[in-house]
Design an enzyme around this catalytic site. Structure first.
Site, PDB file in Angstrom:
ATOM      1  N   ASN A 183      -7.701  -6.584  11.281  1.00  8.75           N
ATOM      2  CA  ASN A 183      -6.875  -5.486  10.794  1.00  8.75           C
ATOM      3  C   ASN A 183      -6.681  -4.453  11.898  1.00  8.75           C
ATOM      4  O   ASN A 183      -7.655  -3.956  12.459  1.00  8.75           O
ATOM      5  CB  ASN A 183      -7.545  -4.803   9.600  1.00  8.75           C
ATOM      6  CG  ASN A 183      -7.418  -5.593   8.318  1.00  8.75           C
ATOM      7  OD1 ASN A 183      -7.085  -6.768   8.341  1.00  8.75           O
ATOM      8  ND2 ASN A 183      -7.690  -4.955   7.204  1.00  8.75           N
ATOM      9  N   GLY A 187       7.602  -5.587   6.401  1.00  8.35           N
ATOM     10  CA  GLY A 187       8.501  -4.462   6.648  1.00  8.35           C
ATOM     11  C   GLY A 187       8.576  -4.038   8.093  1.00  8.35           C
ATOM     12  O   GLY A 187       9.632  -3.597   8.569  1.00  8.35           O
ATOM     13  N   ASP A 236      -1.677  -9.835  -0.670  1.00 10.18           N
ATOM     14  CA  ASP A 236      -0.290  -9.907  -0.217  1.00 10.18           C
ATOM     15  C   ASP A 236      -0.157 -10.581   1.147  1.00 10.18           C
ATOM     16  O   ASP A 236       0.844 -11.254   1.419  1.00 10.18           O
ATOM     17  CB  ASP A 236       0.377  -8.536  -0.228  1.00 10.18           C
ATOM     18  CG  ASP A 236      -0.398  -7.451   0.506  1.00 10.18           C
ATOM     19  OD1 ASP A 236      -1.400  -7.767   1.173  1.00 10.18           O
ATOM     20  OD2 ASP A 236       0.006  -6.278   0.408  1.00 10.18           O
ATOM     21  N   THR A 237      -1.166 -10.449   2.004  1.00  9.33           N
ATOM     22  CA  THR A 237      -1.085 -11.120   3.300  1.00  9.33           C
ATOM     23  C   THR A 237      -1.195 -12.630   3.155  1.00  9.33           C
ATOM     24  O   THR A 237      -0.556 -13.382   3.897  1.00  9.33           O
ATOM     25  CB  THR A 237      -2.172 -10.604   4.254  1.00  9.33           C
ATOM     26  OG1 THR A 237      -2.109  -9.180   4.305  1.00  9.33           O
ATOM     27  CG2 THR A 237      -1.981 -11.152   5.653  1.00  9.33           C
ATOM     28  N   ALA A 257       0.801  -1.215   0.000  1.00  6.12           N
ATOM     29  CA  ALA A 257       0.000   0.000   0.000  1.00  6.12           C
ATOM     30  C   ALA A 257       0.837   1.269   0.000  1.00  6.12           C
ATOM     31  O   ALA A 257       0.297   2.357  -0.184  1.00  6.12           O
ATOM     32  CB  ALA A 257      -0.932   0.000   1.214  1.00  6.12           C
TER      33      ALA A 257
END
Length: 473
Positions: A286, A391, A227-228, A11
């Site tokens: 989330n 990250g 992506d998760t 994102a």
């Protein structure tokens, strides 16, 4: 040895990675890393999708001969094609304000309990169903594609939607593992715009000749395109008694289960059941993640390492916020919003940047603690270890605070978990003997060593801090 390219779009940044997978070999090399973020035009927040596609092609052109290409990205956002396959407008960013108030309007037609019973999805104001309800579809809209599927379509000409990303739309039946015709109809959406679903590991098609500048015929392979979903493949865990945090702009905190949990407790705690590779369920919630810190850094124009050093030196538990409060969702002056929430909750705002960083990271660790404990209770699954991937695993202060708050060892890394999961699924599809997730994770463990953080400090201090933030809810 398989040599594949992973297109991994987060994102806030994208990257094209070259992966090599073989017996006792799992290596990544960065080919192209590029900015990704919102672009505001005439009051609307968009993704710069053509920039992402051009940057993807630039990266792929540096790969040389490869056996496959896989694409993963963030979830919920989409592009619409007309019946000639042309893109109808630039995809709108999920943080755009067009969905303000839309969730409440949809839930007045489809009650939350009924929606959860079918989709098992966390209520978030930007879920795809609410984006679609925010405005009328163009009359010439023929096909909806999630972002990875749209890029794959431009590469191959093949139309379809990969299952893990479809599961984030709130229009997917988590038990039937297909689009929910009933919910699509109740939402007033045309069923034909939702194409057939694909499984991770399925070959989508081959790169088109003369369209991309790439070698024609290279297979494009569906991976865990959320992506998760790809990141969780690369969790270097042993057995099942583990939890994970996919840590980046968002923090996705949860467990890997064999089946969804659709109980009232799960719905009331706002947990989501998203599709995973090999039919697994990602039972998670989330949490706002490092977005708040990223926006503060942008406003301050400051160096991240300096901010983290100042945060480490700041006094603990001086001021705390609820990082999931709605005022932190949209881009803007995040330091001012932190100050405003502090005043509203009877706290003195942070006195300097170090105190603000400490506030953000301790508040995130508290949100992780609360989410992890709820997940274990609701799913009846105890965990012995917490894996932080992505990250955010490089943020040493946050990792230590997370271990302290959650009271279990934290293993941080790999950083490029999404790209690793992407290349592993591709390699298996191309014939590498990676029979299941356990075999993939064993290869990750043998080639990537995570850093361990053991809990420190007093649990009672975290109990008191949690009570300050969440005690009344």
């Amino acid at each position: 040895m398989k040599r594949v390219a992973a297109v991994d779009l987060g994102a806030s940044s994208g990257r094209v990675m070259l992966g090599e997978v073989g017996a006792d070999v799992l290596e990544l090399r960065e080919l192209n890393r590029f900015w990704n973020g919102p672009v505001r035009a005439h009051g609307t927040l968009y993704w710069d999708l053509l920039h992402l596609y051009r940057s993807t092609l630039d990266g792929l052109a540096l790969a040389g001969p490869i056996d496959g290409i896989g694409i993963d990205s963030w979830a919920v956002d989409y592009g619409l094609l007309d019946d000639a396959g042309r893109l109808l407008g630039n995809p709108v960013h999920y943080r755009d304000s067009r969905t303000d108030g839309v969730m409440e309007r949809v839930l007045s037609t489809i009650p939350a309990a009924e929606l959860y019973a079918v989709t098992g999805l966390q209520q978030l104001p930007f879920n795809t169903i609410y984006q679609l309800a925010a405005e009328e579809l163009p009359v010439d809209a023929a096909t909806l594609l999630m972002i990875p599927d749209l890029l794959a379509y431009w590469l191959t000409g093949e139309i379809g939607v990969e299952r893990t990303n479809a599961s984030t739309t709130q229009l997917y039946d988590v038990l039937a593992r297909d689009w929910s015709d009933e919910l699509i109809a109740r939402a007033g959406l045309p069923r034909p715009v939702f194409p057939a679903l694909r499984e991770p590991g399925e070959v989508i098609g081959s790169v088109l000749p003369d369209e991309t500048g790439l070698a024609a015929g290279t297979p494009v392979i569906a991976v865990g395109s959320h992506d998760t979903a790809s990141a969780v493949v690369a969790v270097p865990a042993v057995g099942e008694r583990f939890a994970y945090i996919s840590s980046g702009t968002w923090s996705l905190v949860g467990l890997e289960l064999d089946a969804p949990v659709l109980t009232d407790d799960a719905r009331e705690a706002n947990f989501t059941n998203e599709g995973g590779v090999d039919g697994r369920t990602r039972f998670l919630r989330n949490v706002m993640g490092l977005w708040i810190l990223q926006e503060c850094q942008r406003v301050w124009g400051a160096d991240l390492d300096e901010l983290l050093r100042a945060g480490a030196d700041a006094p603990p538990f001086a001021v705390l916020i609820d990082p999931d409060a709605p005022e932190f969702l949209a881009p803007g002056n995040m330091p001012a919003r932190i100050d405003e929430q502090c005043r509203r909750t009877g706290q003195e705002p942070p006195q300097n940047r170090g105190a603000a960083v400490r506030c953000i990271l301790e508040s995130l660790a508290l949100a992780y603690r609360r989410t992890l404990r709820a997940a274990q209770t609701i799913a009846d699954r105890e965990v012995d270890v917490l894996h932080v991937i992505g990250g955010g695993s490089q943020n040493e202060l946050l990792c230590q605070l997370t271990a302290d708050a959650c009271g279990v060892p934290v293993f941080a890394g790999p950083v490029e978990a999404s790209a690793l999961g992407n290349v592993l699924v591709q390699a298996r599809a191309l014939g590498e003997p990676l029979s299941d997730l356990s075999a993939m994770r064993a290869l990750v463990r043998s080639t990537h060593s995570p850093r361990r953080y053991d809990p420190q400090g007093k649990p009672a201090d975290w109990d008191a801090a949690e009570s300050r933030v969440f005690g009344t809810r």
